[in-house]
Design a protein around this motif. Structure first.
Motif, PDB file in Angstrom:
ATOM      1  N   ASN A  83       0.799  -1.232   0.000  1.00 10.26           N
ATOM      2  CA  ASN A  83       0.000   0.000   0.000  1.00 10.26           C
ATOM      3  C   ASN A  83       0.823   1.268   0.000  1.00 10.26           C
ATOM      4  OD1 ASN A  83      -2.593  -1.054  -0.064  1.00 10.26           O
ATOM      5  ND2 ASN A  83      -2.544  -1.467   2.132  1.00 10.26           N
ATOM      6  N   GLY A  84       2.133   1.136  -0.028  1.00  8.88           N
ATOM      7  CA  GLY A  84       2.961   2.330   0.000  1.00  8.88           C
ATOM      8  C   GLY A  84       4.431   1.970   0.030  1.00  8.88           C
ATOM      9  N   SER A 130       2.581   6.865  -2.001  1.00  8.30           N
ATOM     10  CA  SER A 130       1.255   6.312  -1.688  1.00  8.30           C
ATOM     11  C   SER A 130       0.302   6.645  -2.841  1.00  8.30           C
ATOM     12  CB  SER A 130       0.734   6.907  -0.374  1.00  8.30           C
ATOM     13  OG  SER A 130       0.622   8.314  -0.506  1.00  8.30           O
ATOM     14  N   ASP A 131      -0.986   6.415  -2.634  1.00  6.37           N
ATOM     15  CA  ASP A 131      -2.012   6.825  -3.608  1.00  6.37           C
ATOM     16  C   ASP A 131      -2.960   7.778  -2.907  1.00  6.37           C
ATOM     17  OD1 ASP A 131      -1.237   4.800  -5.568  1.00  6.37           O
ATOM     18  OD2 ASP A 131      -2.162   3.370  -4.187  1.00  6.37           O
ATOM     19  N   GLY A 136      -6.551   7.419  -5.806  1.00  5.30           N
ATOM     20  CA  GLY A 136      -6.126   6.622  -6.948  1.00  5.30           C
ATOM     21  C   GLY A 136      -4.939   7.198  -7.708  1.00  5.30           C
ATOM     22  N   ALA A 137      -4.522   8.408  -7.351  1.00  2.00           N
ATOM     23  CA  ALA A 137      -3.381   9.009  -8.068  1.00  2.00           C
ATOM     24  C   ALA A 137      -2.077   8.733  -7.313  1.00  2.00           C
ATOM     25  CB  ALA A 137      -3.596  10.518  -8.177  1.00  2.00           C
ATOM     26  N   ALA A 138      -1.051   8.334  -8.052  1.00  7.24           N
ATOM     27  CA  ALA A 138       0.261   8.107  -7.433  1.00  7.24           C
ATOM     28  C   ALA A 138       0.735   9.403  -6.790  1.00  7.24           C
ATOM     29  CB  ALA A 138       1.254   7.643  -8.496  1.00  7.24           C
ATOM     30  N   THR A 139       1.119   9.303  -5.501  1.00  2.64           N
ATOM     31  CA  THR A 139       1.448  10.511  -4.733  1.00  2.64           C
ATOM     32  C   THR A 139       2.776  10.340  -4.020  1.00  2.64           C
ATOM     33  OG1 THR A 139      -0.913  10.856  -4.371  1.00  2.64           O
ATOM     34  CG2 THR A 139       0.599  12.058  -2.914  1.00  2.64           C
ATOM     35  N   ASP A 140       3.651  11.322  -4.205  1.00  2.00           N
ATOM     36  CA  ASP A 140       4.945  11.299  -3.510  1.00  2.00           C
ATOM     37  C   ASP A 140       4.925  12.417  -2.480  1.00  2.00           C
ATOM     38  OD1 ASP A 140       5.340   9.630  -5.614  1.00  2.00           O
ATOM     39  OD2 ASP A 140       6.821  10.892  -6.632  1.00  2.00           O
TER      40      ASP A 140
END
Ligand SMILES: NC(=O)c1ccc[n+]([C@@H]2O[C@H](COP(=O)([O-])OP(=O)(O)OC[C@H]3O[C@@H](n4cnc5c(N)ncnc54)[C@H](O)[C@@H]3O)[C@@H](O)[C@H]2O)c1
Length: 371
Positions: free
Chosen positions: A274-275, A294-295, A298-302
């Motif tokens: 999950n991350g 993470s998301d 639903g969007a890939a997030t840094d």
């Protein structure tokens, strides 16, 4: 204890011993009363700098000082065990530098001696107290990354042999090269963040392609250290693939010298269901070193947590003193130090045998797959 609230400390070793002087100096519950080292000039200089009243040469002289409650052992790796054993026999608590010991046998004997004498055995894996490591550890423990199934841990230097021909490159004195010197730090960081999973198998190789040519010395270290054999007897690069009992895997790399873009850089990257998390430190940086993945919807997030700079040895020394005064658990403790030594030993054995090593649940004795 000589005074209810003040712990009287002695430091044995005047090289990295300075980190312990700096660390304890931040703690009002500590008085540094003595230093010992064979390099008298360096020790006297440090003694003046930190206002230490007594300077000894041999560690036995310092340990005979009854006015000392606890010692830091900051001497070449093969001396960790004899010095720690003598310290326990003299009734002192011990904070030892990493690695716990140069061999599994010495490490086991140290842990046993601490128990026998009812004294504390701490170990200076100060990097587990970094803010980035603490954040990732908490995130893993909270389940935020899901199941962490893969990890990479590395410490790579371009030209970083810490004294070619000194005790560092002498197999008997050091127990090994960059793996036991640097790799052990990132191994501890990774296993600490993962919650100390058990290792099932190790498959490794080591190389000495650069050190053996007389190249790769850390600029400035020539002649700064002694006690070696004026030869290069250890690896300059180690690579290991560790299978964890929980099904996860860990890739470990350590080099003192390698043709790479990295100068002196270490890190640990974790991959979860999950991350993820990535710590990368260049030239010992401890801020701006963490990315979390993470998301969000639903969007890939840094994300990049804002970190606080911390003096790792001050944290280690404070934890050691807390443990003496209040019974606070040591982190890390001698058992964890021993666990890391057993893994390092399995890495060297696998490299020597050229095949995978199986460790049993208790980590010892190790067996080869052929057994
Ligand atoms: N945690 C860290 O980041 C870190 C960094 C550097 C070194 N270290 C560890 O610290 C330890 C020492 O490394 P170093 O770089 O300081 O080495 P060094 O060679 O610079 O210093 C070793 C010290 O031990 C002393 N010594 C040796 N034999 C002695 C004896 N019989 N009695 C008293 N003193 C004696 C020497 O005189 C010297 O002062 C090693 O275990 C190393 O792995 C840890």
């Amino acid at each position: 204890m000589t005074n209810e609230q003040v712990i009287r400390v002695g430091i044995i070793g005047c090289g990295a011993g300075i980190f312990h002087l700096e660390g304890y100096s931040e703690d009002p519950r500590v008085k540094i009363v003595a230093l010992a080292g064979l390099d008298t000039d360096r020790c006297e200089r440090l003694g003046r700098q930190f206002d230490v009243p007594r300077i000894y040469r041999e560690y036995q002289e310092l340990l005979a000082d009854n006015d000392i409650d606890a010692v830091s052992v900051v001497v070449p790796n093969s001396l960790h065990y004899p010095v720690a054993k003598a310290a326990f026999e003299a009734g002192k608590h011990v904070l030892v530098e990493k690695p716990l010991a140069g061999t599994v046998g010495d490490g086991e004997a140290m842990v046993a001696a601490a128990k026998e004498h009812g004294k504390l055995l701490g170990i200076a894996f100060q990097r587990r107290w970094r803010h980035d490591v603490q954040i990732v550890r908490d995130q893993v423990a909270a389940g935020s990354l899901g199941d962490v199934y893969y990890a990479k841990a590395y410490w790579m230097r371009r030209q970083g042999i810490p004294g070619w021909g000194s005790w560092f490159t002498n197999k008997a004195a050091a127990g090994g090269g960059p793996l036991i010197d640097l790799g052990v730090h990132v191994l501890d960081m990774a296993l600490y963040m993962l919650g100390n999973p058990k290792i099932a198998t190790v498959s490794a190789s080591t190389y000495d392609r650069i050190g053996s040519q007389g190249k790769g010395n850390w600029p400035g270290t020539a002649g700064a250290r002694t006690g070696g054999s004026s030869a290069y007897e250890v690896e300059d690069l180690a690579t290991a693939f560790l299978r964890l009992e929980n099904g996860g895997t860990l890739l470990l790399e350590a080099a003192w010298a390698a043709y790479t873009e990295m100068t002196d850089e270490f890190g640990v990257q974790l991959y979860g269901s999950n991350g993820g998390a990535k710590i990368h430190s260049k030239d010992y940086a401890d801020v701006g070193t963490l990315q979390m993945f993470s998301d969000v919807a639903g969007a890939a997030t840094d994300s990049v947590p804002r970190l606080q700079s911390r003096n790792g040895h001050a944290q280690i020394c404070a934890n050691f003193v807390d443990s003496i005064l209040n019974g606070t658990p040591l982190s890390p403790d001698g058992e964890e130090g021993l666990d890391r030594v057993r893994i390092i030993d399995a890495v060297y054995r696998s490299a020597e045998l050229g095949r995978e090593i199986v460790l049993d649940e208790a980590f010892a004795p190790e067996k080869t797959v052929a057994d």
